[in-house]
Design an enzyme around this catalytic site. Sequence first.
Site, PDB file in Angstrom:
ATOM      1  N   ARG A 155       0.828  -1.213   0.000  1.00 55.10           N
ATOM      2  CA  ARG A 155       0.000   0.000   0.000  1.00 55.10           C
ATOM      3  C   ARG A 155       0.859   1.259   0.000  1.00 55.10           C
ATOM      4  O   ARG A 155       2.015   1.243   0.377  1.00 55.10           O
ATOM      5  CB  ARG A 155      -0.910   0.015   1.227  1.00 55.10           C
ATOM      6  CG  ARG A 155      -2.124  -0.909   1.089  1.00 55.10           C
ATOM      7  CD  ARG A 155      -3.032  -0.844   2.298  1.00 55.10           C
ATOM      8  NE  ARG A 155      -2.350  -1.318   3.498  1.00 55.10           N
ATOM      9  CZ  ARG A 155      -1.865  -0.549   4.450  1.00 55.10           C
ATOM     10  NH1 ARG A 155      -1.993   0.767   4.378  1.00 55.10           N
ATOM     11  NH2 ARG A 155      -1.259  -1.075   5.494  1.00 55.10           N
ATOM     12  N   LYS A 300      -8.285  -2.330   1.926  1.00 56.71           N
ATOM     13  CA  LYS A 300      -8.061  -1.459   3.069  1.00 56.71           C
ATOM     14  C   LYS A 300      -8.790  -0.119   2.897  1.00 56.71           C
ATOM     15  O   LYS A 300      -9.117   0.537   3.882  1.00 56.71           O
ATOM     16  CB  LYS A 300      -6.566  -1.279   3.331  1.00 56.71           C
ATOM     17  CG  LYS A 300      -5.937  -2.496   4.058  1.00 56.71           C
ATOM     18  CD  LYS A 300      -6.587  -2.689   5.385  1.00 56.71           C
ATOM     19  CE  LYS A 300      -6.034  -3.591   6.442  1.00 56.71           C
ATOM     20  NZ  LYS A 300      -5.216  -4.703   6.306  1.00 56.71           N
ATOM     21  N   HIS A 319      -9.279  -3.559  13.609  1.00 59.46           N
ATOM     22  CA  HIS A 319      -8.254  -4.197  12.764  1.00 59.46           C
ATOM     23  C   HIS A 319      -7.748  -5.420  13.514  1.00 59.46           C
ATOM     24  O   HIS A 319      -6.716  -5.384  14.189  1.00 59.46           O
ATOM     25  CB  HIS A 319      -7.108  -3.218  12.478  1.00 59.46           C
ATOM     26  CG  HIS A 319      -6.110  -3.760  11.513  1.00 59.46           C
ATOM     27  ND1 HIS A 319      -4.787  -3.390  11.509  1.00 59.46           N
ATOM     28  CD2 HIS A 319      -6.246  -4.651  10.502  1.00 59.46           C
ATOM     29  CE1 HIS A 319      -4.148  -4.038  10.547  1.00 59.46           C
ATOM     30  NE2 HIS A 319      -5.008  -4.811   9.924  1.00 59.46           N
ATOM     31  N   SER A 337       0.585  -5.146  10.661  1.00 56.83           N
ATOM     32  CA  SER A 337       0.928  -6.088   9.603  1.00 56.83           C
ATOM     33  C   SER A 337       2.109  -6.975  10.007  1.00 56.83           C
ATOM     34  O   SER A 337       3.124  -6.485  10.502  1.00 56.83           O
ATOM     35  CB  SER A 337       1.274  -5.294   8.343  1.00 56.83           C
ATOM     36  OG  SER A 337       1.423  -6.158   7.268  1.00 56.83           O
ATOM     37  N   LYS A 341      -1.995 -11.860  13.026  1.00 60.88           N
ATOM     38  CA  LYS A 341      -3.466 -11.926  13.053  1.00 60.88           C
ATOM     39  C   LYS A 341      -3.985 -13.093  12.207  1.00 60.88           C
ATOM     40  O   LYS A 341      -4.781 -13.913  12.673  1.00 60.88           O
ATOM     41  CB  LYS A 341      -4.090 -10.623  12.513  1.00 60.88           C
ATOM     42  CG  LYS A 341      -3.819  -9.395  13.345  1.00 60.88           C
ATOM     43  CD  LYS A 341      -4.473  -8.158  12.753  1.00 60.88           C
ATOM     44  CE  LYS A 341      -3.993  -7.800  11.345  1.00 60.88           C
ATOM     45  NZ  LYS A 341      -2.568  -7.461  11.260  1.00 60.88           N
ATOM     46  N   THR A 342      -3.519 -13.151  10.967  1.00 61.52           N
ATOM     47  CA  THR A 342      -4.005 -14.192  10.052  1.00 61.52           C
ATOM     48  C   THR A 342      -3.528 -15.565  10.511  1.00 61.52           C
ATOM     49  O   THR A 342      -4.312 -16.524  10.594  1.00 61.52           O
ATOM     50  CB  THR A 342      -3.530 -13.890   8.615  1.00 61.52           C
ATOM     51  OG1 THR A 342      -4.022 -12.605   8.240  1.00 61.52           O
ATOM     52  CG2 THR A 342      -4.039 -14.930   7.637  1.00 61.52           C
ATOM     53  N   ASP A 356      -8.898 -10.376   9.594  1.00 59.17           N
ATOM     54  CA  ASP A 356      -8.334  -9.024   9.535  1.00 59.17           C
ATOM     55  C   ASP A 356      -9.250  -7.849   9.905  1.00 59.17           C
ATOM     56  O   ASP A 356      -8.776  -6.865  10.440  1.00 59.17           O
ATOM     57  CB  ASP A 356      -7.786  -8.792   8.123  1.00 59.17           C
ATOM     58  CG  ASP A 356      -6.806  -7.644   8.024  1.00 59.17           C
ATOM     59  OD1 ASP A 356      -5.833  -7.647   8.787  1.00 59.17           O
ATOM     60  OD2 ASP A 356      -7.009  -6.747   7.196  1.00 59.17           O
ATOM     61  N   ARG A 421       1.560 -12.526  -1.263  1.00 61.87           N
ATOM     62  CA  ARG A 421       0.260 -12.686  -0.602  1.00 61.87           C
ATOM     63  C   ARG A 421      -0.634 -13.699  -1.294  1.00 61.87           C
ATOM     64  O   ARG A 421      -0.523 -13.926  -2.495  1.00 61.87           O
ATOM     65  CB  ARG A 421      -0.497 -11.346  -0.628  1.00 61.87           C
ATOM     66  CG  ARG A 421       0.139 -10.249   0.178  1.00 61.87           C
ATOM     67  CD  ARG A 421      -0.336 -10.322   1.606  1.00 61.87           C
ATOM     68  NE  ARG A 421       0.138  -9.197   2.388  1.00 61.87           N
ATOM     69  CZ  ARG A 421      -0.406  -8.824   3.535  1.00 61.87           C
ATOM     70  NH1 ARG A 421      -1.444  -9.457   4.020  1.00 61.87           N
ATOM     71  NH2 ARG A 421       0.097  -7.824   4.216  1.00 61.87           N
TER      72      ARG A 421
HETATM   73  N1  LIG Z   1       5.732 -16.777  16.863  1.00 60.47           N
HETATM   74  C1  LIG Z   1       5.062 -16.387  15.792  1.00 60.47           C
HETATM   75  N2  LIG Z   1       3.780 -15.981  15.895  1.00 60.47           N
HETATM   76  C2  LIG Z   1       3.088 -15.551  14.811  1.00 60.47           C
HETATM   77  N3  LIG Z   1       3.612 -15.506  13.565  1.00 60.47           N
HETATM   78  C3  LIG Z   1       4.873 -15.920  13.383  1.00 60.47           C
HETATM   79  C4  LIG Z   1       5.658 -16.373  14.479  1.00 60.47           C
HETATM   80  N4  LIG Z   1       6.863 -16.699  14.003  1.00 60.47           N
HETATM   81  C5  LIG Z   1       6.857 -16.474  12.691  1.00 60.47           C
HETATM   82  N5  LIG Z   1       5.658 -16.012  12.271  1.00 60.47           N
HETATM   83  C6  LIG Z   1       5.321 -15.603  10.884  1.00 60.47           C
HETATM   84  O1  LIG Z   1       4.981 -14.214  10.886  1.00 60.47           O
HETATM   85  C7  LIG Z   1       4.003 -13.925   9.912  1.00 60.47           C
HETATM   86  C8  LIG Z   1       2.768 -13.308  10.529  1.00 60.47           C
HETATM   87  O2  LIG Z   1       2.006 -12.759   9.485  1.00 60.47           O
HETATM   88  P1  LIG Z   1       0.430 -12.657   9.437  1.00 60.47           P
HETATM   89  O3  LIG Z   1      -0.204 -13.714  10.273  1.00 60.47           O
HETATM   90  O4  LIG Z   1       0.033 -12.590   8.012  1.00 60.47           O
HETATM   91  O5  LIG Z   1       0.243 -11.229  10.104  1.00 60.47           O
HETATM   92  P2  LIG Z   1      -0.953 -10.220  10.019  1.00 60.47           P
HETATM   93  O6  LIG Z   1      -2.162 -10.978   9.586  1.00 60.47           O
HETATM   94  O7  LIG Z   1      -1.067  -9.685  11.387  1.00 60.47           O
HETATM   95  O8  LIG Z   1      -0.519  -9.191   9.015  1.00 60.47           O
HETATM   96  C9  LIG Z   1       3.663 -15.228   9.226  1.00 60.47           C
HETATM   97  O9  LIG Z   1       4.421 -15.328   8.068  1.00 60.47           O
HETATM   98  C10 LIG Z   1       4.108 -16.275  10.279  1.00 60.47           C
HETATM   99  O10 LIG Z   1       4.461 -17.495   9.703  1.00 60.47           O
HETATM  100  C1  LIG Z   2      -3.354  -6.184   3.778  1.00 59.50           C
HETATM  101  C2  LIG Z   2      -2.868  -5.670   4.851  1.00 59.50           C
HETATM  102  O1  LIG Z   2      -3.055  -6.320   6.038  1.00 59.50           O
HETATM  103  P1  LIG Z   2      -2.136  -7.186   7.011  1.00 59.50           P
HETATM  104  O2  LIG Z   2      -0.731  -7.009   6.604  1.00 59.50           O
HETATM  105  O3  LIG Z   2      -2.442  -6.612   8.344  1.00 59.50           O
HETATM  106  O4  LIG Z   2      -2.603  -8.599   6.896  1.00 59.50           O
HETATM  107  C3  LIG Z   2      -2.243  -4.363   4.775  1.00 59.50           C
HETATM  108  O5  LIG Z   2      -1.934  -3.799   5.818  1.00 59.50           O
HETATM  109  O6  LIG Z   2      -2.057  -3.889   3.641  1.00 59.50           O
HETATM  110 CA   LIG Z   3      -3.347 -10.495   7.595  1.00 56.90          CA
HETATM  111 MN   LIG Z   4      -4.268  -6.501   8.375  1.00 56.07          MN
END
Ligand SMILES: Nc1ncnc2c1ncn2[C@@H]1O[C@H](COP(=O)(O)OP(=O)(O)O)[C@@H](O)[C@H]1O
Ligand SMILES: C=C(OP(=O)(O)O)C(=O)O
Ligand SMILES: [Ca+2]
Ligand SMILES: [Mn+2]
Length: 637
Positions: A155, A300, A319, A337, A341-342, A356, A421
């Site tokens: 973004r 977003k 969020h 980010s 979360k995911t 999200d 992604r």
């Molecule tokens: N201890 C941990 N807890 C959570 N995620 C972790 C950890 N160690 C490594 N990771 C990695 O960090 C990243 C977290 O990203 P994601 O879940 O997509 O975050 P968000 O959804 O908050 O943007 C993933 O690639 C995950 O595999």
């Molecule tokens: C898609 C997004 O969400 P996140 O990285 O929190 O999953 C973003 O922040 O652009």
């Molecule tokens: Ca996410």
């Molecule tokens: Mn997000």
Amino acid sequence: MSPTKDKATMENSDDEGSIRTVKANTIDELHSLQRKKVITPDKSQDDLNTVSGEERHKQQLESISASLASLTRETGPKVVKGDPSVRSETGRVAHVPHQRITPTIAVSDSALKFTHVLYNLSPAELYEQAIKHEKGSFITSNGALATLSGAKTGRCPKDKRVVKDDLTENDLWWGKGSPNIEMDEHSFMVNRERAVDYLNSLDKVFVNDQFLNWDLKNRIKVRIVSARAYHSLFMHNMCIRPTPKELEDFGTPDFTIYNAGKFPCNRYTHYMTSSTSVDINLARKEMVILGTQYAGEMKKGLFSLMHYLMPKRQILSLHSGCNMGKDGDVALFFGLSGTGKTTLSTDHNRYLIGDDEHCWSEDGVSNIEGGCYAKCIDLSREKEPDIWNAIKFGTVVENVVFDDHFREVDYTDNSVTENTRAAYPIEYIPNVKLPCVGPHPKNVILLACDAFGVLPPVSKLSLSQTMYHFISGYTALVAGTEEGIKEPQATFSACFGAAFIMLHPTKYAAMLAEKMQNHGATGWLVNTGWSGGSYGSGSRIKLSYTRKIIDAIHSGSLLNVEYKKTEIFGLEIPTEVEGVPSEILNPENTWSDKTAHKETLLKLAGLFKNNFETFTDYKIGEDNKLTEDILAAGPIF
Ligand SMILES: Nc1ncnc2c1ncn2[C@@H]1O[C@H](COP(=O)(O)OP(=O)(O)O)[C@@H](O)[C@H]1O
Ligand SMILES: C=C(OP(=O)(O)O)C(=O)O
Ligand SMILES: [Ca+2]
Ligand SMILES: [Mn+2]
């Protein structure tokens, strides 16, 4: 022929010795046999309705035509449904000019052409469009559609603009720290016209009519007009997909996105500081995207809209990820980010509500979206099986690298970007909770990826500590895998989503405090970042340990263990968590250099303090009590 043979066996047999021929006289006839017409969902009900199916179809085309109308030219392109390369019997509907602006130019070349509208195509149709017409689109070995988002792989928050008018001037958060950079109505209209003209100059545009929010009482109808099949499939996956019946009755959208993608904005336009512009006009209920093809801008952008609309209805927009246990216990996962979360809301032992974006209303929680958007970098089948298996036919994988022959994705390859992604419909996760709603949350988990390595893996928070950390919105990540990055970069993003909030952070914080208090939710701070030292000497906490910690929060067992208070941040840390080595629970134990630990801790505390100074003048809650408590809940040194 034996009379006992039934029709089915007959069709499959050639024991008569004859070679079976097709029931067609021409190639065209043969092709028409292959593709069956889709029956409109409620033909039988047409007689009961006052509006006939045909009439509704006409209204639908008129509505799309109105969306695409130029506001300065009397006549713009006429709209016709269907692929321009395929002959169609669908009726052409004359372009409907907008009423408000007096036309100055009577006829233009664009008035003579048709814009073909590809309306709510299916994933299969969108695959074909992408592969035929969009460079960088491929089917990967798992069936997903690989796409390239172009020059922008993330973004562009600096290019986001919000129209400041009588409506928004007092309502929105403007100025220092706010994501809302102002633009005026006129400049918005210049960009809108630029996007609409660009879209109308194309042979075809994609239109998606979809919903936001699984809470039916607060559902928002959105229309997305875009130039690429990639964008249409992305939004098909990310927004809530209407049933055929709901689509028939869709009517006028509540909000429209004009995504001109690669077509840039004009730098001579006031307020433009680059060739990218992402513009929101709340009064017009429109968003314009110029000069970026990164699909996440749409997702977003709509989230920003919800951060405006929902609080007006006393509903808190969040969020956060969200899931629910077998007993109906709901947990929220806030975090910036990359904090998890995911990853952590996708839990094989729990029902996924969403990864999200959520709403918390009087009735409980609801997901805003119909899909998930997972990071793919270093994705592994072992650690994240549900996300791995969700990458299949229908899923869009952005900017990933795959081998030239088998089209097998290499998730470790960051040649295009670190921010690879996957966008998939939420029902691709096996234990999804449909509809994506749940009761009031029991646990509110704040995720921070602390690359300084001083925040404990888990701490239990008081309500005012929860508010303090929610308003701070801390995380510290390391900048990709670039060389020479030794110092983690601290980020503070109010409400764990400052880029998306529209009102002042304290508005959301006050709502969260009230809801947590009313429903007795417990706050937790979970560090998914470094342990045993900062980035460079320590290492990231094992995902399996974080999952154990999260399990203990969900089960309630973490409420019944012994706690110790840390110095400076005053965080309550458990002395034991099942399945996690006890020595890592207090970060100090894991650092070999105790002086370095203390220095780093003080450094981070200082950063928190500096950041929070912006908020000390704001009142949160009915009286000043909560405000004072929140101020006292930060680090003390
Ligand atoms: N201890 C941990 N807890 C959570 N995620 C972790 C950890 N160690 C490594 N990771 C990695 O960090 C990243 C977290 O990203 P994601 O879940 O997509 O975050 P968000 O959804 O908050 O943007 C993933 O690639 C995950 O595999
Ligand atoms: C898609 C997004 O969400 P996140 O990285 O929190 O999953 C973003 O922040 O652009
Ligand atoms: Ca996410
Ligand atoms: Mn997000």
